[in-house]
Design a protein around this motif. Structure first.
Motif, short mmCIF file in Angstrom:
data_model
loop_
_atom_site.label_atom_id
_atom_site.label_comp_id
_atom_site.label_asym_id
_atom_site.label_seq_id
_atom_site.Cartn_x
_atom_site.Cartn_y
_atom_site.Cartn_z
N SER A 43 0.83 -1.21 0.00
CA SER A 43 0.00 0.00 0.00
C SER A 43 0.86 1.25 0.00
O SER A 43 0.47 2.29 0.54
CB SER A 43 -0.93 0.00 1.22
N HIS A 44 2.04 1.15 -0.61
CA HIS A 44 2.99 2.26 -0.63
C HIS A 44 2.34 3.54 -1.15
O HIS A 44 2.49 4.61 -0.57
CB HIS A 44 4.20 1.86 -1.50
N TRP A 45 1.62 3.40 -2.27
CA TRP A 45 0.91 4.56 -2.85
C TRP A 45 -0.59 4.35 -2.78
O TRP A 45 -1.34 4.81 -3.62
CB TRP A 45 1.39 4.78 -4.29
N GLY A 46 -1.05 3.66 -1.74
CA GLY A 46 -2.46 3.40 -1.53
C GLY A 46 -2.87 2.05 -2.09
O GLY A 46 -2.07 1.28 -2.60
N GLY A 47 -4.16 1.78 -2.00
CA GLY A 47 -4.66 0.48 -2.44
C GLY A 47 -4.10 -0.65 -1.61
O GLY A 47 -3.77 -0.50 -0.44
N GLY A 48 -4.00 -1.83 -2.20
CA GLY A 48 -3.39 -2.95 -1.52
C GLY A 48 -4.39 -3.85 -0.82
O GLY A 48 -5.60 -3.80 -1.05
N MET A 49 -3.85 -4.69 0.05
CA MET A 49 -4.62 -5.74 0.71
C MET A 49 -5.12 -5.31 2.08
O MET A 49 -4.34 -4.91 2.94
CB MET A 49 -3.76 -7.00 0.86
N SER A 50 -6.44 -5.41 2.28
CA SER A 50 -7.04 -5.30 3.60
C SER A 50 -7.56 -6.69 3.97
O SER A 50 -8.27 -7.32 3.18
CB SER A 50 -8.20 -4.30 3.60
N ILE A 51 -7.18 -7.15 5.15
CA ILE A 51 -7.46 -8.53 5.53
C ILE A 51 -7.47 -8.64 7.04
O ILE A 51 -6.77 -7.89 7.74
CB ILE A 51 -6.39 -9.47 4.91
N SER A 52 -8.24 -9.55 7.58
CA SER A 52 -8.29 -9.74 9.02
C SER A 52 -7.10 -10.56 9.50
O SER A 52 -6.49 -11.32 8.74
CB SER A 52 -9.59 -10.45 9.42
N SER A 53 -6.80 -10.41 10.78
CA SER A 53 -5.72 -11.20 11.38
C SER A 53 -6.06 -12.68 11.36
O SER A 53 -5.17 -13.53 11.22
CB SER A 53 -5.45 -10.73 12.82
N LEU A 54 -7.34 -13.01 11.51
CA LEU A 54 -7.75 -14.41 11.50
C LEU A 54 -7.49 -15.04 10.13
O LEU A 54 -7.02 -16.18 10.03
CB LEU A 54 -9.23 -14.53 11.88
N ASP A 55 -7.79 -14.29 9.07
CA ASP A 55 -7.52 -14.81 7.73
C ASP A 55 -6.02 -14.90 7.47
O ASP A 55 -5.55 -15.84 6.81
CB ASP A 55 -8.19 -13.93 6.68
N GLN A 56 -5.26 -13.94 7.97
CA GLN A 56 -3.81 -14.01 7.84
C GLN A 56 -3.25 -15.25 8.54
O GLN A 56 -2.32 -15.89 8.04
CB GLN A 56 -3.16 -12.76 8.40
N ALA A 57 -3.84 -15.58 9.68
CA ALA A 57 -3.39 -16.76 10.41
C ALA A 57 -3.67 -18.04 9.61
O ALA A 57 -2.87 -18.98 9.64
CB ALA A 57 -4.06 -16.82 11.77
N LEU A 58 -4.78 -18.07 8.88
CA LEU A 58 -5.08 -19.23 8.04
C LEU A 58 -4.04 -19.39 6.93
O LEU A 58 -3.62 -20.51 6.61
CB LEU A 58 -6.48 -19.09 7.43
N ILE A 59 -3.62 -18.27 6.36
CA ILE A 59 -2.58 -18.32 5.33
C ILE A 59 -1.28 -18.80 5.94
O ILE A 59 -0.58 -19.65 5.37
CB ILE A 59 -2.40 -16.94 4.67
N GLY A 60 -0.94 -18.28 7.12
CA GLY A 60 0.27 -18.72 7.81
C GLY A 60 0.24 -20.20 8.13
O GLY A 60 1.25 -20.90 7.99
N GLN A 61 -0.93 -20.69 8.54
CA GLN A 61 -1.06 -22.11 8.84
C GLN A 61 -0.90 -22.96 7.59
O GLN A 61 -0.30 -24.04 7.63
CB GLN A 61 -2.44 -22.37 9.47
#
Length: 351
Positions: free
Chosen positions: A235-253
């Motif tokens: 999101s250096h110049w805006g936009g990008g990914m908005s995501i919950s911590s719970l969903d991030q944890a699923l990706i990490g898992q």
């Protein structure tokens, strides 16, 4: 009730919130650190939540704090997601060889002449491409001599033009080149990357529908007669990914499980997930758009096997294979990350 050690870690996190304001109208974002004329937004930003975190051990959530269900900007943790999209392309045969020149499969988009013609997918994934050009109104020069917390200090002032090297011979954290990688992947799939990410990764791992991956306002591209967004890897110049911590944890898992979902379905091939963790020869603390704790130089308190998605602000996805642990931390003052992670590690070990 959380045990005492974990409560101490949570309290420490809450006491060391990022110095960024919670409103985008204040001190918020990476673009504010750029020299003119690149210190402007090209896409939307959103106000942030409080210090937030999730700790998952062997698939079980053992701690959470803040607003883990809130879909918040995650800045350059999105680079990890771009690497996963590239993995989908690899597994589908669209990107069979990371050492093939990019121009071989997506000609006519900025890889056809000069040193740019020598750039491979590996160069882009490891940030050693030295790609030269402009993407969506921002030239690669905007991130020349960029300093990053965990990389070697640059030899010049950010935004000054730097003599370019041959592809594969110089490492530089450069968001314009990341956007060029995303642009190339869009042309490879000929389909918006958020759609690819949803159908190939997020839906199969059981993620929520609250996340969104947004392009700059001017980053719409005609592909086969249809206008499609080319999303940034941050999101250096805006936009990008908005995501919950719970969903991030699923990706990490999923990464912890070598590309498999909690139910055992192979989402990303094991070979690609392992390739993501292979150190770049020029920057052994970096893999395919993820940070490695090589020689424990990033976080001395953590095992060398740990690896991370890191975003400005600061946001962390920490995967710790030795303890089968995934930790998400959002909006932390990065100067206190090692101490916090050590406290979380002690709490996990005391379980």
């Amino acid at each position: 009730m959380q045990d005492a050690l974990m409560q101490q870690a949570i309290q420490y996190a809450q006491e060391h919130e990022t110095l960024w304001d919670r409103s985008v109208d204040g001190v918020f974002g990476v673009h504010q650190q750029d020299p003119a004329p690149w210190n402007r937004l090209l896409g939307p930003l959103r106000d942030r939540g409080p210090v937030t975190g999730v700790v998952v051990v062997d698939g079980e959530t053992v701690a959470s704090w803040g607003e883990p269900e809130r879909a918040d900007l995650t800045f350059s943790v999105a680079k990890m997601y771009l690497a996963l999209v590239a993995g989908v392309a690899h597994d589908r045969g669209l990107l069979p060889d990371v050492d093939e020149p990019v121009r071989a499969r997506v000609p006519g988009i900025g890889f056809d002449s000069g040193n740019n013609a020598l750039i491979t997918w590996r160069h882009l994934l490891q940030q050693t491409s030295e790609w030269e050009g402009e993407r969506f109104g921002v030239p690669d020069q905007a991130d020349h001599y960029r300093a990053v917390t965990f990389g070697a200090p640059p030899a010049g002032v950010k935004g000054e033009r730097r003599p370019l090297q041959a592809p594969g011979t110089y490492w530089e954290y450069n968001d314009v080149r990341i956007n060029q990688l995303s642009y190339a992947l869009l042309h490879l799939f000929r389909k918006p990357l958020p759609e690819v990410f949803r159908e190939a990764v997020m839906d199969p791992i059981g993620a929520s529908d609250s996340w969104s991956w947004v392009s700059y306002d001017n980053a719409w591209v005609n592909i086969d007669g249809e206008m499609m967004p080319s999303v940034p890897g941050g999101s250096h110049w805006g936009g990008g990914m908005s995501i919950s911590s719970l969903d991030q944890a699923l990706i990490g898992q999923m990464l912890l499980n070598e590309g498999r979902s909690r139910e055992g379905k192979q989402i990303i091939s094991q070979s690609w997930v392992r390739a993501m963790r292979e150190p770049c020869a020029l920057a052994p603390y970096y893999g395919y758009l993820i940070w490695l704790n090589e020689r424990r130089r990033m976080f001395p308190s953590l095992p060398a096997s740990s690896y991370f998605g890191v975003g400005a602000g600061s946001s962390f996805t920490w995967v710790e294979p030795e303890r089968r642990t995934v930790v998400i931390v959002r909006w932390l003052n990065a100067a206190h990350a090692d101490t916090l992670f050590a406290k979380i590690l002690a709490a996990v070990d005391a379980r």
